[in-house]
Design a protein around this motif. Structure first.
Motif, mmCIF file in Angstrom:
data_model
loop_
_atom_site.group_PDB
_atom_site.id
_atom_site.type_symbol
_atom_site.label_atom_id
_atom_site.label_comp_id
_atom_site.label_asym_id
_atom_site.label_seq_id
_atom_site.Cartn_x
_atom_site.Cartn_y
_atom_site.Cartn_z
ATOM 1 N N TYR A 1 13.686 24.376 -65.666
ATOM 2 C CA TYR A 1 13.315 22.724 -66.353
ATOM 3 C C TYR A 1 12.282 22.823 -64.519
ATOM 4 C CZ TYR A 1 14.903 22.031 -70.515
ATOM 5 O OH TYR A 1 15.723 22.247 -71.800
ATOM 6 N N ASP A 2 10.967 22.210 -64.642
ATOM 7 C CA ASP A 2 10.673 22.579 -63.276
ATOM 8 C C ASP A 2 10.198 21.434 -63.414
ATOM 9 O OD1 ASP A 2 11.095 24.528 -62.723
ATOM 10 O OD2 ASP A 2 8.911 25.634 -62.438
ATOM 11 N N PHE A 3 10.372 20.303 -62.095
ATOM 12 C CA PHE A 3 9.661 18.668 -62.366
ATOM 13 C C PHE A 3 8.433 19.536 -60.770
ATOM 14 C CE2 PHE A 3 8.300 15.330 -59.247
ATOM 15 C CZ PHE A 3 8.608 14.632 -60.273
ATOM 16 N N SER A 4 7.079 18.369 -61.667
ATOM 17 C CA SER A 4 5.988 18.849 -60.568
ATOM 18 C C SER A 4 5.521 17.928 -60.164
ATOM 19 C CB SER A 4 5.071 19.104 -61.526
ATOM 20 O OG SER A 4 3.919 19.803 -60.677
ATOM 21 N N PRO A 5 5.689 17.001 -59.454
ATOM 22 C CA PRO A 5 4.848 16.419 -58.266
ATOM 23 C C PRO A 5 3.037 15.527 -58.976
ATOM 24 C CG PRO A 5 6.094 17.433 -56.896
ATOM 25 C CD PRO A 5 5.898 18.650 -57.996
ATOM 26 N N ASN A 6 2.691 17.304 -58.698
ATOM 27 C CA ASN A 6 1.117 16.042 -59.600
ATOM 28 C C ASN A 6 1.525 16.014 -60.795
ATOM 29 O OD1 ASN A 6 -0.002 18.133 -57.284
ATOM 30 N ND2 ASN A 6 0.121 20.079 -58.265
ATOM 31 N N LEU B 1 14.204 15.274 -63.092
ATOM 32 C CA LEU B 1 14.874 16.023 -63.590
ATOM 33 C C LEU B 1 16.135 15.488 -63.325
ATOM 34 C CD1 LEU B 1 14.260 19.417 -63.533
ATOM 35 C CD2 LEU B 1 15.454 19.265 -61.157
ATOM 36 N N THR B 2 16.304 14.108 -62.744
ATOM 37 C CA THR B 2 18.305 14.209 -63.458
ATOM 38 C C THR B 2 18.222 13.761 -64.615
ATOM 39 O OG1 THR B 2 17.507 11.710 -63.046
ATOM 40 C CG2 THR B 2 18.374 13.356 -61.377
ATOM 41 N N GLU B 3 17.515 13.622 -65.593
ATOM 42 C CA GLU B 3 17.847 13.021 -67.135
ATOM 43 C C GLU B 3 18.258 14.108 -68.121
ATOM 44 O OE1 GLU B 3 14.337 11.444 -69.117
ATOM 45 O OE2 GLU B 3 13.469 10.629 -66.802
ATOM 46 N N ILE B 4 17.616 15.784 -67.443
ATOM 47 C CA ILE B 4 18.492 16.344 -67.814
ATOM 48 C C ILE B 4 19.988 17.716 -67.907
ATOM 49 C CG2 ILE B 4 17.910 19.315 -68.185
ATOM 50 C CD1 ILE B 4 14.444 18.117 -67.890
ATOM 51 N N TRP C 1 9.581 15.931 -54.017
ATOM 52 C CA TRP C 1 9.504 17.356 -53.720
ATOM 53 C C TRP C 1 10.002 17.769 -54.905
ATOM 54 C CZ3 TRP C 1 11.599 19.206 -49.623
ATOM 55 C CH2 TRP C 1 12.147 18.737 -47.992
ATOM 56 N N ASN C 2 9.154 19.473 -54.696
ATOM 57 C CA ASN C 2 9.552 19.988 -56.440
ATOM 58 C C ASN C 2 10.688 20.501 -56.436
ATOM 59 O OD1 ASN C 2 6.645 20.743 -56.559
ATOM 60 N ND2 ASN C 2 6.427 21.591 -54.632
ATOM 61 N N GLU C 3 11.265 20.244 -57.874
ATOM 62 C CA GLU C 3 12.724 21.073 -57.901
ATOM 63 C C GLU C 3 12.375 21.748 -59.732
ATOM 64 O OE1 GLU C 3 14.989 17.029 -57.157
ATOM 65 O OE2 GLU C 3 13.590 16.281 -58.221
ATOM 66 N N SER C 4 13.664 22.604 -59.687
ATOM 67 C CA SER C 4 13.934 23.233 -60.784
ATOM 68 C C SER C 4 15.181 23.254 -60.842
ATOM 69 C CB SER C 4 13.510 24.073 -60.644
ATOM 70 O OG SER C 4 13.543 25.126 -59.421
ATOM 71 N N GLN D 1 9.436 22.118 -50.393
ATOM 72 C CA GLN D 1 8.159 21.659 -50.872
ATOM 73 C C GLN D 1 7.475 20.893 -51.018
ATOM 74 O OE1 GLN D 1 5.249 24.431 -52.511
ATOM 75 N NE2 GLN D 1 4.657 24.672 -50.656
ATOM 76 N N ARG D 2 8.199 19.691 -49.863
ATOM 77 C CA ARG D 2 7.887 18.514 -49.836
ATOM 78 C C ARG D 2 6.260 18.001 -50.136
ATOM 79 N NH1 ARG D 2 11.437 13.878 -48.299
ATOM 80 N NH2 ARG D 2 10.292 11.558 -48.811
ATOM 81 N N HIS D 3 6.348 17.766 -51.226
ATOM 82 C CA HIS D 3 4.613 17.254 -52.122
ATOM 83 C C HIS D 3 4.064 15.939 -50.950
ATOM 84 C CE1 HIS D 3 0.719 16.156 -54.394
ATOM 85 N NE2 HIS D 3 0.998 17.455 -54.617
#
Length: 116
Positions: A52-57, A12-15, A40-43, A33-35
């Protein structure tokens, strides 16, 4: 407009701005919510409406909401409004009872173009 969740970015830091319009004004940035894999789930949300959402899955960033400044989104919005008006015209031509017309307007009030 991308129809896929994945946008080809891993962190997410690239955006730093919206990929469609270039808007870089951040209105929302959150982690929750730490996976179980430790991430972390981040947006991150921008003023143009894109999120934009980061999905740890999947370990990648995906498009959660589209840019409202995008010409394709604006075209879908205009088309949705035209279809609504056509529905109301047909209903009036067929002589629908006023109570049913009110119910139809209430149901279609929240009918918006989808993000995809």
């Amino acid at each position: 407009m991308e129809t896929d969740f994945s946008i080809g970015v891993k962190r997410l830091t690239e955006i730093t701005a919206c990929q469609k319009c270039g808007n870089n004004e951040i209105v929302e940035k959150r982690s929750w919510q730490r996976h179980s894999n430790g991430h972390w789930n981040e947006s991150i949300g921008f003023a143009c409406g894109v999120r934009y959402d980061f999905s740890p899955n999947f370990m990648e960033v995906g498009l959660a909401k589209v840019c409202t400044y995008d010409p394709e989104f604006k075209a879908r919005k205009l088309l949705t409004a035209a279809v609504k008006e056509e529905i109301f015209k047909l209903a009036e031509q067929r002589g629908i009872h006023p109570e049913e017309m009110k119910r139809l307007r209430d149901k279609l009030q929240y009918w918006h173009p989808s993000d995809w």
